[in-house]
Design an enzyme around this catalytic site. Structure first.
Site: not given
Ligand code: DON
Length: 572
Positions: A378, A449-450, A470
């Protein structure tokens, strides 16, 4: 005051007679600058040429949104492991008129996707299929996101895409780490492609080699000339669907034509007088950042030393609880009910921490999600301008080079974002994250998602612009960067670069980044924690906005690009 620090990295000029971007910056001879202090505008991103492309746009009269669009497009060319047009992302912006924006351009499951599509007849997960190749790809969202950003930009799209086209067509020299990365991905590129991607060559790549991407340049030109339709319809869409047919992929012309970016309501909460603006669902990042900030707010962590056993244990236990809630409650809000209000309420969060015992390790067997009654690749960029706009964008293909599949003839990589769904309740994804029915696959649904692009306001003006890649460590890294600045009064550089640590409920481990304090590590082991050392946590791009104590109250931007990669900060 920050002093610019240069990492020496330059090449001989291999080409001459180039124009435009190349004339100003020589993509055949550039340096990586890690920090800059400046007053007109700044961009921090994963690649020096992309940061420069963004700053050029600011100098041309563009605002932070223009620069963020140009930087994302340039990253799709110069940082193919994560920069993308075949993936998706989130944008958080604070506009000079005071408005806060959240744009969701997350990928979606294709219409032909189904809940158990990655399970074999015995019900066992086949993670190879959710992580590699054609079937791993969700419907890309990035190009729709760029066009959904355009109403807030000032310059024509053609100007914003020009540097990316030039870098793709005329080439740029690659860094040492990019060469190593291409070399290690070669086997996968050969396995998951029937065409010949620009990233594969017979002899090993080395620092200073030039990468040309003609097919990608042509795709970018179609997007320039036809707008969003240049990607989601016509030639590019046809090439994507043809690529799908080569290996059981399921993205259809209809999936592409119907894809829309969505403007969502930002998460906006107070932390000791600062306002934190961050990403709502389908990212888990903003919600768990809010939970973590609120769990820490009254515990006076500022009085504990940075990375002392006490502060690390407190943060670890907070992270355990927030990530347990992520696994159990979160999914695409257009498809499932999520008790967001309760999850961030004071009463609930107080209850979540009732069994916290200082000096004693908690356990993920006893700490489950809270009780609520219900009816690896990402990239991030942070941008500021002199008008008072700030933009924070995190965008992804998911793993490094996503599915590893390049759309033949179109020159861009497809994401492997389908793995961010819970392919089966309790089965960890590539980041070890588990989930349940809330994040199960369904046609048209967005995977959880994070990613946590975040802006902190002080006196209603941007103060910090922050984010990172990450995987599941993203909310942790943003949280710890904020705590470092707001509670430990660290400089932006230390806040970004000091070692971080991570707990995500399951597995019940504290991950310590290389360079973490040995004394604190031993104290954690004594308390009963299982610790594992890992090479790297996050790659944060941070801009802090201060005011010069002059009559005009001119701004000072301190931009820091993480020392963990080729990341670069540019400004003027
Ligand atoms: O959306 C997510 O949370 C993941 N797809 C992000 C992946 C990522 O950050 C990989 N980077 N190192």
């Amino acid at each position: 005051m920050l002093t610019p620090r240069f990492v020496s990295f330059s090449f001989f000029i291999l080409f001459s007679g180039v124009t435009g971007f190349a004339q100003q910056h020589t993509p055949y001879n550039y340096t990586i600058q890690k920090e800059i202090t400046c007053s007109k505008g700044a961009v921090a991103s994963a690649h020096p040429l992309a940061s420069k492309a963004g700053v050029d746009i600011l100098k041309k009269g563009g605002n932070a949104v223009d620069a963020a669009i140009a930087t994302q497009l340039a990253l799709a060319v110069v940082y193919p492991g994560a920069g993308n047009i075949g993936g998706g992302g989130f944008l958080i912006a604070h506009l000079k008129n005071g408005r806060n924006i959240a744009l969701d351009y997350r990928e979606k499951a294709p219409k032909a996707a189904s809940r158990d599509m990655y399970l074999d007849s015995a019900g066992n997960p086949n993670l190879d299929k959710s992580q590699y190749g054609h079937l791993a790809a969700g419907v890309p969202g990035t190009v729709a996101g760029l066009f959904a950003s355009m109403p807030y930009a000032k310059l024509p799209f053609a100007d914003l895409v020009a540097p990316a086209i030039e870098l793709a067509e005329k080439g740029f020299v690659i860094t040492k780490s990019q060469a190593a990365s291409f070399n290690s991905a070669k086997t996968d590129f050969l396995k998951y492609n029937t065409g010949s991607p620009a990233f594969v060559k017979d002899s090993p790549w080395k620092e200073g080699d030039t990468l040309f991407q003609k097919d990608l340049a042509n795709t970018l030109k179609r997007i320039r000339d036809l707008g969003q339709k240049g990607f989601y319809e016509g030639e590019t869409a046809r090439l994507i669907v043809e690529e799908m047919k080569r290996s059981n992929g399921i993205i259809s012309l209809e999936d592409l034509k119907e894809y829309r970016a969505v403007e969502r309501k930002v998460i906006d909460f107070d932390y000791k007088g600062y306002r934190i603006i961050t990403m709502p669902l389908p990212s888990s990042g903003g919600i768990i950042l809010e939970q973590m900030m609120k769990m820490i707010e009254k515990r006076n962590i500022g009085a504990m030393k940075f990375q002392s056993p006490a502060s690390v244990q407190l943060i670890t236990e907070i992270e355990r609880r927030a990530y347990a809630d992520r696994a159990n409650f979160l999914g695409d809000p257009d498809f499932v009910k999520v008790p967001v209000k309760t999850m961030v309420s004071e009463v609930y969060l107080r209850e979540r921490m009732h069994d916290f015992v200082p000096g004693k390790a908690g356990s993920s067997d006893s700490t489950k999600a809270g009780l609520i009654d219900e009816s690896k690749e990402t990239t991030h960029l942070s941008v500021t301008d002199s008008e008072g706009n700030a933009v924070s964008v995190t965008t992804t293909l998911n793993g490094g080079y996503g599915s590893k599949t390049v759309v033949s003839g179109a020159g861009f990589l497809l994401n492997n974002e389908m793995d961010d769904f819970s392919v089966k309740p309790g089965v960890p994804n590539m980041y070890g994250a588990v989930g349940n029915e809330k994040n199960a696959i369904a046609p048209g649904k967005r995977m959880l998602s994070s990613m946590t692009p975040t802006i902190v306001l002080k006196n209603n003006a941007p103060y910090l612009v922050v984010g990172t890649p990450g995987g599941t460590t993203i909310p942790t890294s943003v949280f710890q960067t904020l705590v470092n600045v707001l509670e430990f009064n660290m400089s932006p550089s230390d806040a970004v670069n000091k070692p971080k640590f991570h707990h995500q409920w399951l597995p019940d481990q504290v991950y310590l980044e290389k360079g973490f304090s040995e004394t604190t590590k031993n104290a954690l082991i004594k308390m009963g924690y299982k610790v594992t050392e890992i090479p790297q946590i996050g790659r944060v791009e941070l801009i802090r906005i201060g005011l010069k104590p002059s009559k005009k109250m001119e701004k000072i931007f301190s931009a820091v690009a993480d020392h963990r990669g080729d990341d670069a900060a540019e400004g003027y």
